[in-house]
Design an enzyme around this catalytic site. Structure first.
Site, PDB file in Angstrom:
ATOM      1  N   GLY A 239     -61.761  60.204 -25.081  1.00  0.00           N
ATOM      2  CA  GLY A 239     -62.251  60.802 -23.656  1.00  0.00           C
ATOM      3  C   GLY A 239     -60.963  61.673 -23.412  1.00  0.00           C
ATOM      4  N   GLY A 240     -60.376  62.388 -24.196  1.00  0.00           N
ATOM      5  CA  GLY A 240     -59.101  63.152 -23.853  1.00  0.00           C
ATOM      6  C   GLY A 240     -59.464  64.591 -23.259  1.00  0.00           C
ATOM      7  CG  ASP A 264     -64.379  64.183 -23.316  1.00  0.00           C
ATOM      8  OD1 ASP A 264     -65.370  63.911 -23.050  1.00  0.00           O
ATOM      9  OD2 ASP A 264     -63.356  63.881 -22.781  1.00  0.00           O
ATOM     10  CG  PHE A 284     -65.909  56.409 -23.758  1.00  0.00           C
ATOM     11  CD1 PHE A 284     -66.943  55.949 -22.866  1.00  0.00           C
ATOM     12  CD2 PHE A 284     -65.053  57.243 -23.183  1.00  0.00           C
ATOM     13  CE1 PHE A 284     -66.799  56.260 -21.526  1.00  0.00           C
ATOM     14  CE2 PHE A 284     -64.818  57.546 -21.783  1.00  0.00           C
ATOM     15  CZ  PHE A 284     -65.882  57.071 -21.202  1.00  0.00           C
ATOM     16  NE  ARG A 299     -54.371  61.326 -18.404  1.00  0.00           N
ATOM     17  CZ  ARG A 299     -54.371  62.795 -18.015  1.00  0.00           C
ATOM     18  NH1 ARG A 299     -53.073  63.012 -18.496  1.00  0.00           N
ATOM     19  NH2 ARG A 299     -55.063  63.325 -17.445  1.00  0.00           N
ATOM     20  CG  HIS A 303     -58.946  54.907 -12.972  1.00  0.00           C
ATOM     21  ND1 HIS A 303     -58.164  55.456 -12.039  1.00  0.00           N
ATOM     22  CD2 HIS A 303     -59.641  55.913 -13.739  1.00  0.00           C
ATOM     23  CE1 HIS A 303     -58.270  56.816 -12.118  1.00  0.00           C
ATOM     24  NE2 HIS A 303     -59.227  57.240 -13.131  1.00  0.00           N
TER      25      HIS A 303
END
Length: 396
Positions: A239-240, A264, A284, A299, A303
């Site tokens: 997911g970069g 991604d 993901f 990263r 959240h």
């Protein structure tokens, strides 16, 4: 109503601030000492304020934010920067922006009270040491983007909780933002391309000048005994996005053994991320296709999501890990279990509002990773106000 803080305690707090300030101005200031000084200053204000003054300060934060958002639209701060030490009058600002002079005066009262510029003569405004940041991406792009993205939902958040029996949202598709405006965070950004550009600029600027995860984390924990053959994968950035972190890592560590892979959604990684980096379309929410990599790196991913989605992402990754070799590296906020700083506590409410996300404490991280079959091997923090780095391995 007078403050009830004991004078002796107040003087003791002032002495603590003095010592922290001397350390901050000393030869070896640190992020930790700076963070402690700010915390002590906040304590001092609360100690000096009466309870009524504290409540009034909180009550009138919304009009301050609205005034700042309006001033950003008017482009006043760049004009003040261009004017130098002479500054600009309310009449001049009205002429340059098209706004009514009286409105300029009323808005700028708030800006000067917030310390964002100075006014030592009536209706004359001059840039100060805070003004520049409001013309740079973190202020210029962050203020309008986050205000527009979050305020419609936050304004209705009390209504949301009344209707939902004061239960924390646990489904991304049923977040308060979805309920309030009919779209998720990512849907809203996708339909407002200008806002997406502002958001990307702001997120990048928040980390400008801050250490990267591999500056905080002892990278030799990964490079030691890393496999070195044509099929070996050293790092998968899951997911970069555009691969900014992976490019920085490759620039600093060009000789690590094994492949560097950026994952991604296909439309995101369609453009080449950079020399030495392989792009791979992947969600993901699906099983991880890269088996046995040394490092799976996330990263600021978790959240955004409620716990059950995070566990799914983690389990998808665990299924691809080599139990003896692979590591998961997470760069995200790790909140202390007590005395959480106001910024991170506020960010947790924001993430809950726009996507049912969570800013997690150390206890919450350990519990969630344990439920996904992972064991935390260490947590590293470089700056108390920024993300920490968590290392986890397959349990057992």
């Amino acid at each position: 109503m007078a403050s009830t803080f004991e004078p002796s305690n107040l003087l003791s707090l002032v002495e603590d601030i003095k010592q922290a300030a001397l350390q901050e101005q000393g030869p070896n200031p640190s992020a930790q000492s700076h963070f402690r000084l700010l915390g002590l200053i906040d304590e001092l204000r609360l100690a000096v304020e009466t309870p009524t003054e504290t409540v009034l300060r909180l009550i009138y934060q919304p009009p301050q934010n609205a005034a700042l958002r309006t001033v950003m639209d008017l482009g006043i701060f760049p004009l003040l920067m261009e004017s130098g030490k002479c500054g600009l009058s309310a009449v001049e600002l009205a002429s340059k922006t098209g706004a009514e002079r009286g409105l300029i005066v009323r808005l700028m009262r708030v800006m000067t009270a917030l310390g964002l510029c100075a006014s030592n003569e009536s209706e004359i405004y001059v840039a100060n040491e805070k003004t520049l940041i409001l013309t740079q991406p973190i202020g210029r792009d962050g203020i309008p983007c986050i205000y527009d993205l979050t305020l419609p939902t936050l304004a209705k958040l009390p209504d949301y909780f009344r209707e939902h029996h004061y239960l924390a949202p646990k489904e991304y598709s049923k977040s308060p933002m979805q309920w309030a405006v009919g779209q998720s965070q990512f849907e809203w950004l996708a339909q407002h391309k200008h806002r997406q550009a502002l958001f990307n600029s702001y997120m990048s600027s928040r980390r400008h000048g801050k250490p990267s995860w591999f500056d905080i984390y002892p990278i030799e924990r990964l490079t030691t005994d890393a496999r070195d053959h044509s099929e070996a994968v050293f790092l998968v950035d899951v997911g970069g996005n555009q691969g900014h972190d992976l490019v920085k890592f490759h620039d600093k560590h060009p000789d690590v053994p094994g492949q560097l892979i950026l994952q991604d959604l296909p439309k995101v990684v369609a453009r080449s991320p950079g020399e030495g980096i392989q792009g791979m379309g992947y969600s993901f929410l699906d099983p991880q296709p890269v088996k046995g990599a040394r490092t799976y790196y996330f990263r600021a991913i978790f959240h955004d999501w409620p716990d059950h989605i995070c566990r799914k992402i983690l389990v998808n990754t665990v299924s691809a890990m080599d139990p003896e070799y692979s590591r998961i590296i997470i760069s995200d906020f790790v909140l202390p279990d007590t005395h959480v700083p106001l910024l991170q506590a506020s960010l947790d409410i924001q993430m809950m509002s726009i996507g049912s996300g969570v800013e997690r404490s150390e206890r919450q991280w350990r519990e969630m990773l344990d439920e996904a079959g992972l064991e935390v091997r260490g947590i590293w923090s470089g700056n108390p106000g920024m993300e920490s780095v968590v290392e986890a391995v397959r349990r057992g």
